[in-house]
Scaffold this motif. Structure first.
Motif, PDB file in Angstrom:
ATOM      1  N   PRO A 170       0.852  -1.190   0.000  1.00 11.62           N
ATOM      2  CA  PRO A 170       0.000   0.000   0.000  1.00 11.62           C
ATOM      3  C   PRO A 170       0.886   1.237   0.000  1.00 11.62           C
ATOM      4  O   PRO A 170       1.763   1.377   0.846  1.00 11.62           O
ATOM      5  CB  PRO A 170      -0.796  -0.134   1.302  1.00 11.62           C
ATOM      6  CG  PRO A 170       0.051  -0.993   2.189  1.00 11.62           C
ATOM      7  CD  PRO A 170       0.836  -1.905   1.284  1.00 11.62           C
ATOM      8  N   CYS A 174      -3.765   2.895   4.131  1.00 17.13           N
ATOM      9  CA  CYS A 174      -4.846   2.302   3.326  1.00 17.13           C
ATOM     10  C   CYS A 174      -5.766   1.511   4.243  1.00 17.13           C
ATOM     11  O   CYS A 174      -5.560   0.313   4.477  1.00 17.13           O
ATOM     12  CB  CYS A 174      -4.267   1.410   2.227  1.00 17.13           C
ATOM     13  SG  CYS A 174      -5.501   0.774   1.065  1.00 17.13           S
ATOM     14  N   SER A 256      -1.577   1.563  -4.704  1.00 19.49           N
ATOM     15  CA  SER A 256      -0.798   0.399  -4.284  1.00 19.49           C
ATOM     16  C   SER A 256      -0.033  -0.141  -5.474  1.00 19.49           C
ATOM     17  O   SER A 256      -0.302   0.201  -6.624  1.00 19.49           O
ATOM     18  CB  SER A 256      -1.715  -0.692  -3.713  1.00 19.49           C
ATOM     19  OG  SER A 256      -2.532  -1.226  -4.747  1.00 19.49           O
TER      20      SER A 256
END
Length: 282
Positions: A170, A174, A256
Motif C-alpha cells: 500500500p 490504506c 498500491s
C-alpha cells in the motif's frame, strides 16, 4: 458497511475477520515464516518499509498525474481526489510511458529492504518480474470492475514456477474504507488441491466479483485490515484475494503496487518480462 464491486460483505464473525501480522519475535526466524506462509498463505509484515519511502513515491505519483485533473492541486502529496473529469489519454500516457518504466518506480520495487528480504527468505539469488502493476482507485467508484475481483495469481503466471511470491505494497495509509486488500482465509489449501487434481487449468481470469458468495462457497472468512504506510503483504500464488471499495470520506485515492519475486533458478514466465501495460493481454 464494507463493500467490494458493490457487493456488501457479510460481517458476521464466521465470514469476516482480521489479518494477523507476523509478531516481532518471528520476523528474523525464516523457518517460522515459511511455516506461517504454508499455513496461512500470506505474511503480513507491518512496518517492513520506511514510511518515507512509500509516501515519497506517493507524492511523486500524484505529482506526475496532477495535470490530468486526477488530484486536487492542494492535495497532491496526500493524493486527494479532485472529484471531476480527468484526461484519460494523458493519464494513460503518463502512467505507461513515464511512471511504470521510470527510475523512481524501479528504485522502489528493487529497494534493498525488498529485494534483500526476498534473497534472505528464498535463500537464493532472486528475480523480480519486470511486469509490475500500480493501481489507483478513486473514492466513490463502485460496481463491477472498479475494485480488484477475487482471484489467485497463478492463473496469470502459468508459464513459470508456481513458487513465485507476490508482494502487495500500500503506497500510503490504506484503511479498509480506502480499498485495502482482503484475503479469503485458508483458500490456498483448496486451490492447491484442485490444482494438483488438474481441475483448475482455466484461462487467466478472475473468479468472481461476488465476495460474500465466494465466502459462503468456501465456508470461510474474508480477512481485512487497516494498513499503514510501510506495511507489506507477501502471499503465495495460490491464495484467493481481492480488494474492497474506496469509500474514504476524506476522498483519499487508494494507491498500491503489486510485484513478484522468485528464485532465479526456478522457471520464469517469459510473458512477465516486459513493463506492464493495460494492453499486454495478461
Amino acid at each position: 458497511m464494507i463493500t467490494s464491486n458493490g457487493y456488501v460483505l457479510d460481517e458476521r464473525p464466521e465470514r469476516l475477520g482480521r489479518l494477523e501480522a507476523v509478531p516481532a519475535s518471528l520476523r528474523d526466524d525464516r523457518d517460522a515464516l515459511w511455516e506461517r506462509i504454508r499455513r496461512d498463505g500470506y505474511l503480513y509484515l507491518g512496518g517492513h518499509l520506511d514510511p518515507a519511502l512509500v509516501n515519497d513515491f506517493r507524492s511523486y505519483y500524484f505529482g506526475e498525474l496532477e495535470p490530468t485533473g486526477l488530484v486536487a492541486p492542494s492535495g497532491v502529496a496526500e493524493g486527494i481526489d479532485a472529484d471531476g473529469e480527468i484526461d484519460r489519454g494523458l493519464t494513460r500516457s503518463t502512467l505507461f510511458d513515464e511512471i511504470v518504466p521510470g527510475d523512481q518506480y524501479a528504485a522502489l520495487t528493487s529497494h534493498p529492504t525488498i529485494r534483500g528480504w526476498f534473497q534472505w527468505f528464498l535463500g537464493d539469488d532472486v528475480h523480480l518480474h519486470k511486469r509490475r502493476i500500480i493501481r489507483h482507485t478513486r473514492p466513490g467508484e463502485n460496481g463491477i470492475g472498479t475494485a480488484t475481483q477475487a482471484h489467485y495469481d497463478l492463473v496469470y503466471l502459468r508459464e513459470g514456477t508456481d513458487r513465485v511470491l507476490s508482494m502487495w505494497i500500500p503506497l500510503g495509509d490504506c484503511a479498509v474504507e480506502t480499498g485495502g486488500l482482503a484475503y479469503l482465509e485458508g483458500s490456498h489449501h483448496r486451490v492447491m488441491a484442485q490444482e494438483r487434481a488438474g481441475r483448475l487449468k482455466m484461462p487467466a481470469a478472475s473468479i468472481t466479483a461476488d465476495l460474500p458468495g465466494l465466502a459462503d462457497e468456501y465456508d470461510t472468512r474474508w480477512l481485512v485490515n487497516d494498513y499503514t504506510a510501510g506495511d507489506v503483504m507477501v502471499h503465495s500464488a495460490h491464495i484467493v484475494h481481492a480488494s474492497t471499495d474506496n469509500v474514504d470520506p476524506a476522498r483519499r485515492i487508494r494507491l498500491s503496487t503489486d510485484i513478484r519475486y522468485q528464485r532465479i533458478s526456478d522457471p520464469i514466465d517469459w510473458r512477465w518480462q516486459d513493463h506492464w501495460s493495460d494492453e499486454d493481454g495478461l
